[in-house]
Design a protein around this motif. Structure first.
Motif, short mmCIF file in Angstrom:
data_model
loop_
_atom_site.label_atom_id
_atom_site.label_comp_id
_atom_site.label_asym_id
_atom_site.label_seq_id
_atom_site.Cartn_x
_atom_site.Cartn_y
_atom_site.Cartn_z
N PHE A 118 0.82 -1.21 0.00
CA PHE A 118 0.00 0.00 0.00
C PHE A 118 0.85 1.26 0.00
CE2 PHE A 118 -3.28 -2.96 1.54
CZ PHE A 118 -4.33 -2.60 0.71
N ILE A 122 0.34 4.15 -2.84
CA ILE A 122 -0.26 5.44 -2.48
C ILE A 122 0.71 6.59 -2.71
CG2 ILE A 122 -1.18 6.76 -0.52
CD1 ILE A 122 -2.31 4.12 0.54
N TYR A 123 2.01 6.36 -2.44
CA TYR A 123 2.95 7.46 -2.66
C TYR A 123 3.02 7.84 -4.14
CZ TYR A 123 6.98 10.46 -2.50
OH TYR A 123 7.80 11.55 -2.62
N ILE A 125 0.65 8.24 -6.05
CA ILE A 125 -0.47 9.13 -6.33
C ILE A 125 -0.22 10.52 -5.75
CG2 ILE A 125 -2.94 9.50 -5.97
CD1 ILE A 125 -3.22 6.44 -5.80
N ALA A 395 1.61 13.40 1.36
CA ALA A 395 1.83 12.08 0.78
C ALA A 395 2.15 11.05 1.84
CB ALA A 395 2.95 12.16 -0.27
N PHE A 398 -0.93 10.32 4.04
CA PHE A 398 -1.91 9.41 3.44
C PHE A 398 -1.35 8.00 3.29
CE2 PHE A 398 -3.85 13.44 1.82
CZ PHE A 398 -5.05 13.29 2.49
N CYS A 399 -0.02 7.88 3.18
CA CYS A 399 0.60 6.55 3.17
C CYS A 399 0.45 5.85 4.51
CB CYS A 399 2.09 6.66 2.81
SG CYS A 399 2.41 6.94 1.07
N ILE A 402 -4.48 5.84 5.03
CA ILE A 402 -5.24 4.88 4.22
C ILE A 402 -4.85 3.44 4.54
CG2 ILE A 402 -5.78 4.17 1.86
CD1 ILE A 402 -5.40 7.09 1.01
N PRO A 403 -3.55 3.09 4.56
CA PRO A 403 -3.20 1.69 4.86
C PRO A 403 -3.59 1.25 6.27
CG PRO A 403 -1.38 2.78 3.75
CD PRO A 403 -2.36 3.84 4.13
N SER A 436 4.83 -2.44 -6.28
CA SER A 436 3.57 -2.91 -5.69
C SER A 436 3.07 -4.17 -6.39
CB SER A 436 2.51 -1.81 -5.77
OG SER A 436 2.89 -0.68 -5.01
#
Length: 705
Positions: A118, A122-123, A125, A395, A398-399, A402-403, A436
């Motif tokens: 994850f 996510i990073y 994005i 960033a 959210f890393c 979200i995970p 990923s």
């Protein structure tokens, strides 16, 4: 002298061949119009922020999701091959490291794979760096593991299972129960540990996003390179200590809190007789393979297209040897156990745990974003592009946020894997997507095959990856030569982190480094200056030879801000350097005057009364002091008062004090502090040379009124 808020600057200028310079030619520096009031600026900024237009919405979206900017412009021919190669290599390296670092965080191996998957995705994005690799970082895993162990012990899992609220329709392991109603189920130790880690990760991410929103990235400036290096090195000792029990196959409790390193070593030596010989031999063989191969990778990195994936080779070989040799059944070796395939259903953090971990999340969040931002800026500068620090905080936040809903723990940028990405041809974050995909393949197909992998092999991988931090000891002589203060900061932070705890070590490092800054401004360098012949330059008499001094003029430089902490140091150093303490001179003059008065009263008719020579103060050897203020960044009220006292005291003994090279901030402070009073001759000069020439030109004249 200040006249209607204008500071008079004395300028030298020629007046014919016979005159060297004129000291009556002056000019007034007209200040710029004052900036708008704070209220007007706030209103203007609010209007700008709250305004809405299609172009602004587009810029906002593109700024928040950088992938929408660079992905449509992606150059397949130039970048794809390098991105795919670097992504595959980093993914292969991440698999064994993710499993190994899960043990460091006190969690099951599968959660490390989830985290790496994850974080990399996510990073891509939200991140603005093209090169950094975001994933599991050993020091953060250690900090997470310490919190997990504390909360697990507090929950009493050694005595009985704890109750944890779960999502409707899910069991304690996250699998579907088929029941659509919420229920309270028994949660085992591993389940509760993951809940603690996920909650801690969520709060850390919230802190990081908040830092980005309020634009408080300046906090990272308090984490100097020497401080971060010392912190990572000290934490590496704790990481190494926590893995020794796996190397020896010992079943001892994990120590936490203050002094955990010492406590762990005491427990190890108490149980050393229980060492599992099979695990010890396996660890020794893995060290023999990993360390030389890692050294070869570094030595020939310029010639190798890609580093040798020795960790993956060791993991595969050790798993096969353990499986076919039945090391667990025969010798009692500790193995990784069952690693499920696929993904567990998402589950929110345990909100009830937030008060327990909110404080622990602060240093984790700060360390995570500081390392991420510093690595991003370092590689951006190296490759000629720019990154946005606040977006990097979004960033990495959210890393983590979200995970945390998908059974993951805290992540940040990792230097070793970033260097691998860069050296293998990475151009964009497409390589992160490829990484990923590699981890996804492992999660869906390969993960169960690591059932027989010994934990001592994972511990060896963790310890070998600490080599970079532990090698900092080799740089100490060079660091000491460059800056002794930075070396002391490194040593104090390292010792506090290793011997006390990671959180306290970080706090000690920050406080100690700030104290060093304060001490350096409290007693700064304050030399006398001499004139460089045939120039307008003045330099320190103690640092350079062949400098000249002007008769009757002393030039003094104070190399620090002048504020309440060092105002007494300023005055005492000035008195010491000039050799004249005006307070003592005035006292001596008063004493001599009183003695003369008493002598006249005793012999009123004798006008030839002799006065002892030792009662008459010695004449001052100069008539002007020029204070070079070029290194004085700011003044506070105490500093202004100190300057006023110095000028007044020296004026009382017929010595003039002139200020030179004051920056606009200092001049403004002097004006607001009423330093320039009516009836006093207080002059400011653009340069020391002008001030000295003015002093020499007006020698013998009375001060203008």
């Amino acid at each position: 002298k200040a006249e209607t808020n204008n500071v008079r600057a004395v300028m030298e200028g020629p007046e014919g061949d016979d005159a060297k310079c004129s000291f009556h030619q002056r000019m007034f520096l007209e200040p710029q119009e004052e900036k708008r009031s704070i209220r007007a600026l706030v209103v203007k900024q609010a209007k700008k922020t709250c305004s809405c237009s299609p172009a602004k919405i587009k810029d906002c979206v593109l700024g928040f999701f950088p992938i929408l900017q660079w992905l449509p412009k992606y150059k397949l021919r130039e970048c794809l091959l390098g991105d795919v190669m670097s992504g595959v290599i980093v993914g292969v390296l991440l698999v064994p490291q993710s499993i190994a670092y899960s043990l460091l965080a006190g969690l099951e191996p599968i959660y490390g794979l989830y985290t790496s998957f994850f974080a990399s995705l996510i990073y891509c994005i939200f991140g603005t760096s093209r090169h950094i690799s975001v994933g599991i970082f050993g020091v953060l895993c250690l900090m997470v593991g310490q919190v997990v162990d504390r909360e697990v012990e507090r929950a009493g899992f050694d005595l009985e299972p704890a109750v944890l609220s779960v999502l409707p329709g899910t069991g304690v392991d996250g699998n579907s129960t088929g029941n659509g109603t919420a229920q309270e189920l028994l949660c085992d130790k591993n389940c509760y540990a993951m809940a603690v880690a996920a909650t801690l990760t969520f709060i850390s991410g919230v802190y990081q996003v908040a830092m980005g929103f309020f634009q408080v990235g300046f906090v990272s400036v308090y984490l100097s390179d020497s401080l971060l290096s010392g912190f990572v090195t000290g934490a590496s000792f704790t990481v190494l200590t926590s893995q020794v029990k796996y190397l020896l196959g010992l079943d001892i409790p994990r120590s936490g809190g203050i002094g955990s390193l010492i406590t762990t070593w005491i427990n190890i030596f108490k149980n050393i007789h229980k060492t599992n010989i099979c695990d010890l031999i396996t660890s020794f063989l893995c060290f023999l393979v990993l360390i030389p191969t890692k050294e070869l990778n570094e030595h020939f990195k310029s010639k190798l297209k890609a580093p040798i994936p020795v960790e993956l080779v060791v993991v595969v070989a050790a798993t096969l040897a353990s499986h076919f040799g039945k090391l667990r059944e025969t010798y009692g070796s500790s193995v990784s156990g069952h690693i499920p395939t696929g993904f567990l259903p998402p589950r929110p953090p345990d909100w009830a745990l937030i008060p327990n971990v909110a404080l622990d999340a602060i240093p984790i969040a700060i360390i995570g974003f500081a390392i991420t931002v510093s690595l991003s800026e370092m590689f951006a500068k190296k490759h000629g592009y720019s990154v946005r620090a606040n977006q990097e905080m979004y960033a990495i936040g959210f890393c983590n946020i979200i995970p945390s809903f998908f059974h993951c723990f805290t992540t940040s940028a990792a230097l070793a894997k970033t260097l691998v990405k860069e050296s293998t041809g990475c151009r964009t974050q497409v390589s992160g997507m490829v990484t990923s995909l590699v981890i996804l393949l492992v999660l869906l197909v390969i993960a169960p095959l690591f059932y027989s992998l010994q934990k001592c092999v994972l511990a060896v991988i963790t310890i070998v990856n600490l080599r970079g931090a532990l090698r900092k000891f080799r740089d100490l002589p060079k660091m000491w030569h460059l800056s002794r203060v930075d070396t002391v900061i490194w040593g104090v932070t390292m010792a506090a982190t290793a011997l006390v705890s990671t959180e306290i070590g970080l706090l000690v490092g920050v406080c100690f480094s700030m104290l060093c800054v304060i001490f350096r401004t409290q007693r700064p360098e304050a030399p006398l200056l001499g004139w460089v012949a045939e120039s307008e330059t003045y330099e320190s008499l103690s640092a350079y030879k062949n400098l000249q001094t002007k008769p009757g003029v002393v030039v003094f430089r104070f190399e620090a801000p002048l504020y309440y902490i060092n105002k007494e140091c300023f005055k005492s150093t000035l008195y010491k350097q000039t050799g004249v303490n005006p307070i003592r001179v005035k006292a001596a003059k008063r004493k001599a005057a009183k003695r003369m008065l008493r002598e006249k009263e005793v012999a009123p008719g004798d006008n030839q009364t002799s006065i002892p020579m030792d009662s008459v103060p010695e004449p001052v050897g100069f008539h002007t002091i020029v204070i070079d203020c070029c290194a004085v960044q700011f003044l506070d009220t105490a500093g202004i008062r100190a300057l006023q006292e110095v000028c007044r005291d020296y004026r009382d003994i017929d010595v003039r004090v002139l200020l030179a090279q004051c920056n606009p901030s200092v001049r403004s402070s002097l004006i607001r502090g009423e330093f320039f009073k009516e009836g006093e001759d207080q002059l400011l000069f653009h340069s020391v040379h002008q001030a000295v020439d003015f002093a020499l030109g007006t020698q013998g004249h009375s001060a203008p009124k």
